[in-house]
Design a protein around this motif. Structure first.
Motif, PDB file in Angstrom:
ATOM      1  N   VAL A   1       0.866  -1.173   0.000  1.00  0.00           N
ATOM      2  CA  VAL A   1       0.000   0.000   0.000  1.00  0.00           C
ATOM      3  C   VAL A   1       0.901   1.221   0.000  1.00  0.00           C
ATOM      4  O   VAL A   1       1.987   1.211   0.602  1.00  0.00           O
ATOM      5  CB  VAL A   1      -0.951   0.000   1.211  1.00  0.00           C
ATOM      6  N   ALA A   2       0.495   2.269  -0.694  1.00  0.00           N
ATOM      7  CA  ALA A   2       1.340   3.454  -0.839  1.00  0.00           C
ATOM      8  C   ALA A   2       0.918   4.558   0.118  1.00  0.00           C
ATOM      9  O   ALA A   2      -0.226   4.613   0.580  1.00  0.00           O
ATOM     10  CB  ALA A   2       1.281   3.969  -2.279  1.00  0.00           C
ATOM     11  N   ILE A   3       1.866   5.422   0.396  1.00  0.00           N
ATOM     12  CA  ILE A   3       1.587   6.686   1.069  1.00  0.00           C
ATOM     13  C   ILE A   3       1.813   7.793   0.040  1.00  0.00           C
ATOM     14  O   ILE A   3       2.626   7.636  -0.869  1.00  0.00           O
ATOM     15  CB  ILE A   3       2.472   6.892   2.309  1.00  0.00           C
ATOM     16  N   PRO A   4       1.105   8.923   0.140  1.00  0.00           N
ATOM     17  CA  PRO A   4       1.223   9.982  -0.876  1.00  0.00           C
ATOM     18  C   PRO A   4       2.463  10.855  -0.703  1.00  0.00           C
ATOM     19  O   PRO A   4       2.391  12.069  -0.512  1.00  0.00           O
ATOM     20  CB  PRO A   4      -0.079  10.777  -0.713  1.00  0.00           C
TER      21      PRO A   4
ATOM     22  N   PRO B   1       4.872  19.284  -3.753  1.00  0.00           N
ATOM     23  CA  PRO B   1       3.912  18.923  -2.706  1.00  0.00           C
ATOM     24  C   PRO B   1       3.808  17.419  -2.504  1.00  0.00           C
ATOM     25  O   PRO B   1       3.928  16.627  -3.433  1.00  0.00           O
ATOM     26  CB  PRO B   1       2.592  19.491  -3.237  1.00  0.00           C
ATOM     27  N   TYR B   2       3.563  17.040  -1.251  1.00  0.00           N
ATOM     28  CA  TYR B   2       3.156  15.692  -0.887  1.00  0.00           C
ATOM     29  C   TYR B   2       1.679  15.740  -0.504  1.00  0.00           C
ATOM     30  O   TYR B   2       1.072  16.805  -0.419  1.00  0.00           O
ATOM     31  CB  TYR B   2       3.997  15.159   0.271  1.00  0.00           C
TER      32      TYR B   2
ATOM     33  N   LYS C   1      11.534  16.039   2.900  1.00  0.00           N
ATOM     34  CA  LYS C   1      11.348  16.858   1.700  1.00  0.00           C
ATOM     35  C   LYS C   1      11.333  18.333   2.046  1.00  0.00           C
ATOM     36  O   LYS C   1      11.983  19.160   1.370  1.00  0.00           O
ATOM     37  CB  LYS C   1      10.048  16.452   1.005  1.00  0.00           C
ATOM     38  N   ASN C   2      10.624  18.704   3.111  1.00  0.00           N
ATOM     39  CA  ASN C   2      10.571  20.105   3.512  1.00  0.00           C
ATOM     40  C   ASN C   2      11.944  20.628   3.924  1.00  0.00           C
ATOM     41  O   ASN C   2      12.272  21.803   3.674  1.00  0.00           O
ATOM     42  CB  ASN C   2       9.570  20.283   4.657  1.00  0.00           C
ATOM     43  N   ALA C   3      12.745  19.778   4.530  1.00  0.00           N
ATOM     44  CA  ALA C   3      14.105  20.186   4.890  1.00  0.00           C
ATOM     45  C   ALA C   3      14.908  20.503   3.635  1.00  0.00           C
ATOM     46  O   ALA C   3      15.696  21.471   3.604  1.00  0.00           O
ATOM     47  CB  ALA C   3      14.790  19.094   5.701  1.00  0.00           C
ATOM     48  N   GLY C   4      14.728  19.711   2.589  1.00  0.00           N
ATOM     49  CA  GLY C   4      15.410  19.997   1.327  1.00  0.00           C
ATOM     50  C   GLY C   4      14.968  21.310   0.714  1.00  0.00           C
ATOM     51  O   GLY C   4      15.788  22.080   0.202  1.00  0.00           O
ATOM     52  N   MET C   5      13.662  21.578   0.754  1.00  0.00           N
ATOM     53  CA  MET C   5      13.166  22.843   0.229  1.00  0.00           C
ATOM     54  C   MET C   5      13.708  24.023   1.030  1.00  0.00           C
ATOM     55  O   MET C   5      14.076  25.061   0.462  1.00  0.00           O
ATOM     56  CB  MET C   5      11.642  22.841   0.249  1.00  0.00           C
TER      57      MET C   5
END
Length: 333
Positions: free
Chosen positions: A74-77, A293-294, A253-257
């Motif tokens: 099952v995936a997470i977005p 975005p996630y 991801k937010n840390a990268g941004m």
């Protein structure tokens, strides 16, 4: 889970760097994070060997597991890899291809399998914008810069009216493109002949940045390549696990941004690429503040487009919905 530790397989992107260096954790759950040189190695280790508790998976690879009897994942977005794919189409300069419509009747190579993520997006765009559907081409599947059989860890469906064959033994797609044995190539990575400056190979869209920016303005789509999956059983057995993993990937991801945002003050001195700030500021005029975005809400149109392409290209038996891909507890993200 692997005992009390999460075993994670993910590629080393700016979106995942904080997971790899440990500056973002999984809410205190110990984790061992592995990476690889090729994303397909992570995919294989997860799909065939069930090696990880959490793994990055190509979107089309994940969709093919949904067609199996057990539907193991099952995936997470969370979407650690996205890239525009007009730049992923290469042509032999003697093939007579000077515009997308010229691909009709040509032989096109594709890495690993018919319908990899970059291929699904490229074929969909070619069909929507230029009327070149996959049945108008012949397809050859193989390795990019070394001979390689098609991936052995996923099914290989394709419509009966689409001609798909393997590359000849001992031949790689990059070499075949350079020699003119195939007319074009769709590849998530640039073939070595391009990096070496071959005069025999060019991009279908030489001005691909202009074309891709126009594509984004028209569609609002920043193509998603990969998602993140977990085995279904641990998700059912450990309530909150999927959200914990999602929030860790989101924080990374937010840390990268944030590195880019704070880097503006010092003209991105930590990077080696000249004029990075100028590119960042030009992109800010086109993209929203959260340009990567996630969550499902911000990505629904992009995912639904991919699902349409996947069905139209004969890779899924029916057109799936976004709700069928992701764990229910994260559908509101």
């Amino acid at each position: 889970m692997s005992g009390a530790t999460l075993h994670v397989g993910t590629m080393p992107y700016e979106t995942t760097q904080a997971l790899l260096d440990g500056s973002v954790t999984f809410a205190g759950v110990p984790a061992r994070v592995d990476t690889a040189d090729l994303a397909s190695d992570i995919f294989r280790r997860m799909v065939r060997d069930r090696e990880f508790d959490v793994a990055e998976l190509g979107l089309t690879v994940y969709l093919r597991t949904l067609g199996s009897d057990e539907s193991p994942f099952v995936a997470i977005p969370a979407f650690p890899a996205r890239i525009f794919r007009h730049s992923a189409i290469f042509v032999n300069t003697a093939s007579g291809i000077s515009r997308p419509e010229d691909l009709a009747g040509k032989t096109v190579g594709e890495f690993g399998m018919y319908g990899q993520d970059s291929g699904v997006w490229a074929k969909g765009m070619l069909s929507d914008d230029y009327g070149v559907t996959p049945d108008k081409c012949r397809w050859v599947i193989g390795g990019l810069d070394r001979p390689m059989p098609p991936f052995d860890f996923v099914p290989h469906p394709h419509p009966a009216d689409v001609q798909v064959e393997q590359a000849p033994p001992g031949r790689s797609l990059g070499a075949m493109l350079d020699s003119g044995e195939i007319d074009a190539l769709i590849s998530s990575n640039a073939p070595q002949c391009v990096l070496d400056g071959s005069r025999h190979v060019a991009r279908l869209f030489p001005d691909h940045e202009v074309v891709e920016r126009d594509y984004y303005r028209r569609t609002g789509i920043f193509p998603i390549m990969h998602t993140v999956v977990l085995p279904r059983s641990p998700v059912a057995a450990h309530p909150g696990l999927a959200r914990t993993v999602y929030e860790a990937y989101l924080a990374a991801k937010n840390a990268g941004m944030d590195r880019y945002r704070t880097g503006r003050k010092v003209y991105q001195v930590r990077t080696m690429l000249p004029w990075t700030n100028a590119l960042f500021e030009r992109n800010a005029e086109l993209f929203p503040a959260d340009w990567w975005p996630y969550g499902l809400d911000a990505n629904r149109a992009t995912i639904d487009t991919f699902l349409r392409y996947h069905f139209e290209q004969g890779l899924s038996a029916r057109r799936l919905t976004c709700e069928e891909l992701f764990t229910p507890e994260l559908l509101g993200t």
